[in-house]
Design an enzyme around this catalytic site. Structure first.
Site, PDB file in Angstrom:
ATOM      1  N   HIS A 222      -6.022   2.838   1.525  1.00 28.86           N
ATOM      2  CA  HIS A 222      -5.159   3.928   2.007  1.00 28.86           C
ATOM      3  C   HIS A 222      -5.750   4.633   3.237  1.00 28.86           C
ATOM      4  CE1 HIS A 222      -3.203   3.123  -1.668  1.00 28.86           C
ATOM      5  NE2 HIS A 222      -3.853   3.952  -2.453  1.00 28.86           N
TER       6      HIS A 222
ATOM      7  N   ASP B  65       0.896  -1.152   0.000  1.00 25.98           N
ATOM      8  CA  ASP B  65       0.000   0.000   0.000  1.00 25.98           C
ATOM      9  C   ASP B  65       0.934   1.200   0.000  1.00 25.98           C
ATOM     10  OD1 ASP B  65      -1.442   2.259   0.844  1.00 25.98           O
ATOM     11  OD2 ASP B  65      -2.922   1.008   1.860  1.00 25.98           O
ATOM     12  N   HIS B  66       1.014   1.909  -1.118  1.00 25.13           N
ATOM     13  CA  HIS B  66       2.070   2.914  -1.220  1.00 25.13           C
ATOM     14  C   HIS B  66       1.890   4.057  -0.227  1.00 25.13           C
ATOM     15  CE1 HIS B  66      -0.746   5.221  -3.683  1.00 25.13           C
ATOM     16  NE2 HIS B  66       0.039   6.255  -3.566  1.00 25.13           N
TER      17      HIS B  66
HETATM   18  C1  BG6 Z   1      -3.742   5.021  -6.006  1.00 27.20           C
HETATM   19  C2  BG6 Z   1      -5.113   5.134  -6.595  1.00 27.20           C
HETATM   20  O1  BG6 Z   1      -3.675   3.913  -5.148  1.00 27.20           O
HETATM   21  O2  BG6 Z   1      -3.471   6.208  -5.272  1.00 27.20           O
HETATM   22  C3  BG6 Z   1      -5.210   6.362  -7.483  1.00 27.20           C
HETATM   23  O3  BG6 Z   1      -5.389   3.966  -7.348  1.00 27.20           O
HETATM   24  C4  BG6 Z   1      -4.804   7.598  -6.736  1.00 27.20           C
HETATM   25  O4  BG6 Z   1      -6.533   6.509  -7.981  1.00 27.20           O
HETATM   26  C5  BG6 Z   1      -3.454   7.382  -6.061  1.00 27.20           C
HETATM   27  O5  BG6 Z   1      -4.719   8.655  -7.657  1.00 27.20           O
HETATM   28  C6  BG6 Z   1      -3.137   8.540  -5.139  1.00 27.20           C
HETATM   29  O6  BG6 Z   1      -1.841   8.399  -4.686  1.00 27.20           O
HETATM   30  P1  BG6 Z   1      -1.045   9.649  -4.150  1.00 27.20           P
HETATM   31  O7  BG6 Z   1       0.218   9.078  -3.604  1.00 27.20           O
HETATM   32  O8  BG6 Z   1      -0.835  10.554  -5.326  1.00 27.20           O
HETATM   33  O9  BG6 Z   1      -1.911  10.293  -3.112  1.00 27.20           O
END
Ligand code: BG6
Length: 486
Positions: free
Chosen positions: A247, A184-185
Site C-alpha cells: 500500500h 491492492d485495495h
Molecule cells: C490491509 C492490511 O491490507 O489493510 C490490514 O492487511 C490493514 O492489516 C488494512 O488493517 C488497512 O486498510 P484500510 O483501508 O482500513 O486503511
C-alpha cells in the site's frame, strides 16, 4: 466510471463464505448496481467449502451484507442482486468441484443471457492460488476463445521476492499476465486515484513538485485497531510486508512518478515501477540507522499470535528516490497498529522561506508550507501556510486551506472495491500490481528483511498502545532536524 457499464459477465468468488465477501465484495457489487454500472447480463457465483444449498447461502448473505458504513441494505434493492446470486460448495483440490462450477456457469449464462466472460476472484489464502488456478485450467475455464477470463488475486502476493516469484510462476502455468489482476485495495480509494489528476491536471503544483522546492515527504498509515482476529496471518507478515511493501509503496509511486505519456495502456504502471527501481538498496548501516521497527505492548497476548513473537506492528523508515526530480529529498514513511487514531495521509513539506522579514516571528518558528493529501478517514486536501495574526504587530501563525471530498462532492461512503471490480470487468489493469512492481517492492524491502532475520536476538522496541510508536521513530526524523507531523 460516469455512465459506463461493465461487460456482461459472471463474477465468481472462490472463498465466498469469508469476511471479504460479506464486508467488501458484495457491498461493492451492490453499489455498482445502484449506480447503474452493471449490465442486466450479470450474475454472481459463490464457491466455498461449507456445504450449503443455494437458498441457505442467499439467506445468510441477506442477513450479513451491510453497506460500507454498516447500515442495512434496502431489501427491494438487495433482491435484485439476490436473484442473481448462486452458490457451489466443495474442496478446492477436488476436480469435481470445478466440473460443478463449469456446469453452473453454463446454466447461469443461459438463464441470464451472459456470454462466457468470467471474473474469478481468489479470496483464498495464497497457498491455494495455484490450486484454484490449476483446477480452473483443467476444467477449461481459463481459455479465452469466445469471451474473456480474468483472475483477481488478493494480497499478500508472496512473503518475499523468492516466494512471490514462485507464486507467480504457478499462476503463469495457467494464465497470461493480461489475465492476472493483483489487487491492492488502496488503489481503489478515491483519494489515492485523485493523486495523478491533482498533480497533472493543475498547472500550479507540478513546477514545484521536485527537489528544488520540496524539503521532504512524510507518509503515515496509522490504525488505532490492533491485529484483531487476524493474528495468525499478521504474525507471519508484520507491518513491513502488510502495509509498506504494497500500500505505501503504491501511494508513494503515485506521488513521486513522472508524468506518464498517457493514462491508458501501460504508461502509468511503467512510470510507477521506475520510481521503485530508483530506490537505492539500503545498506546494512542504513537499515540500522534509518529503519525502526517496534511492537505494541500486549501484542503477544493477542489470539493466534506466537507468545515469543518478534513481529513488528510498527515501522518507520527513511528512504530516497535517486532520480533527477527527487535526489536528496527524504521520504519518511511510518505505519503502525494501535496508534492514537486511524489516519492515512501524505504530506509534501516545502522548503522554508529563506529569510525572516517579520521581526516578531523568529525564522525557526516559521512553518514550512505543507500540502497534505488526506487519504482517509477525513478525505480531502489541505494547504498549510503562514498568515499575519491581526493586530498592530508583525506576528504570523499557520493557517490551513481545506478541501473536503464528502462535503464538496456529497459522496456516499464506498468500500474502495467498486472501481477495482469495475476495472477488472472492463479489462483495465492500470490500478492493479504488475509483476515487475511486485518484484521491485520486494527487492526494496529485502535488505531490511535480511537484516532483521540475521539479527534474531536484537531487542524489538515496544510502544504503548495509543502512542505514536517508540521514541526511536522520533529520533529517526529528529536526527535530520525534522519532526513527524502531529
Ligand atoms: C490491509 C492490511 O491490507 O489493510 C490490514 O492487511 C490493514 O492489516 C488494512 O488493517 C488497512 O486498510 P484500510 O483501508 O482500513 O486503511
Amino acid at each position: 466510471m460516469s455512465n459506463r457499464r461493465a461487460d456482461p459477465c459472471v463474477f465468481v468468488i472462490f472463498g465466498a463464505s469469508g469476511d471479504l465477501t460479506r464486508s467488501k465484495l458484495l457491498p461493492a457489487i451492490f453499489n455498482l448496481a445502484e449506480d447503474g454500472h452493471l449490465p442486466d447480463e450479470f450474475a454472481i457465483l459463490g464457491v466455498a467449502r461449507p456445504p450449503m444449498d443455494q437458498a441457505a447461502y442467499r439467506t445468510q448473505l441477506r442477513e450479513q451484507v451491510r453497506r460500507a458504513e454498516g447500515e442495512l441494505l434496502q431489501p427491494e434493492k438487495w433482491a435484485r442482486i439476490e436473484e442473481r446470486l448462486y452458490y457451489v460448495s466443495g474442496e478446492f483440490n477436488d476436480a469435481a468441484l470445478f466440473d460443478r462450477v463449469k456446469h453452473m456457469l453454463a446454466e447461469i449464462g443461459e438463464r441470464h443471457h451472459i456470454p462466457p466472460n468470467d471474473l474469478f476472484y481468489f479470496a483464498v489464502p495464497p497457498d491455494l492460488f495455484g490450486t484454484v488456478a490449476d483446477g480452473l485450467a483443467k476444467a477449461d475455464l481459463l481459455r479465452e476463445d469466445e469471451g474473456w477470463r480474468r483472475v483477481i488475486v488478493e494480497k499478500p502476493f508472496g512473503y518475499d521476492l523468492e516466494s512471490a516469484r514462485a507464486l507467480n510462476a504457478e499462476l503463469r502455468k495457467a494464465l497470461r499476465e493480461s489475465q492476472i489482476y493483483r489487487i491492492d485495495h488502496y488503489l481503489g480509494k478515491e483519494t489515492v486515484q485523485n493523486i495523478p489528476p491533482f498533480r497533472f491536471a493543475n498547472g500550479i503544483f507540478e513546477p514545484i513538485w521536485n527537489r528544488r522546492y520540496v524539503d521532504h515527504v512524510q507518509m503515515t498509515v496509522a490504525e488505532d485497531a490492533g491485529v484483531g482476529r487476524r493474528g495468525a496471518y499478521y504474525d507471519k507478515a508484520g507491518a513491513l510486508r502488510d502495509i509498506v511493501q504494497n500500500h505505501m509503496f503504491q501511494v508513494m509511486t503515485l506521488v513521486a512518478m513522472e508524468p506518464p505519456i498517457s493514462f491508458g495502456g501501460e504508461d502509468v504502471r511503467d512510470e510507477k515501477v521506475r520510481v521503485l527501481h530508483a530506490m537505492p538498496p539500503l545498506t546494512r548501516d542504513e537499515v540500522a540507522r534509518h529503519v525502526v521497527r517496534a511492537q505494541y505492548s500486549g501484542y503477544t497476548k493477542e489470539p493466534n499470535v506466537d507468545p515469543p513473537s518478534r513481529t513488528e506492528t510498527f515501522v518507520a523508515m527513511r528512504l530516497f528516490i535517486d532520480n533527477w526530480r527527487w535526489a536528496g529529498v527524504p521520504f519518511y514513511l511510518r505505519t503502525g497498529k494501535r496508534l492514537p487514531r486511524r489516519v492515512t495521509e501524505v504530506a509534501v513539506q516545502f522548503k522554508r522561506a529563506p529569510l525572516m522579514l517579520f521581526k516578531d516571528t523568529p525564522v525557526h518558528a516559521l512553518s514550512s508550507n505543507a500540502l497534505v493529501l488526506r487519504i482517509q478517514p477525513d478525505e480531502g486536501i489541505s494547504l498549510c501556510f503562514d498568515a499575519k495574526v491581526p493586530g498592530p504587530f508583525e506576528r504570523l501563525d499557520t493557517v490551513t486551506m481545506n478541501f473536503n471530498y464528502a462535503e464538496y462532492f456529497k459522496t456516499e461512503p464506498t468500500t474502495g472495491y467498486e472501481t477495482l471490480l469495475f476495472d477488472a470487468m472492463t479489462g483495465d489493469q492500470t490500478l492493479f500490481h504488475r509483476m515487475d512492481m511486485v518484484e521491485a517492492g520486494w527487492q526494496a524491502v529485502a535488505p531490511i528483511l535480511d537484516e532483521w532475520k540475521k539479527d534474531a536476538s536484537a531487542r524489538v522496541p515496544t510502544y504503548e498502545p495509543g502512542t505514536w510508536g517508540p521514541s526511536e521513530a522520533d529520533l529517526l526524523i529528529e536526527r535530520d532536524s525534522r519532526q513527524w507531523r502531529d
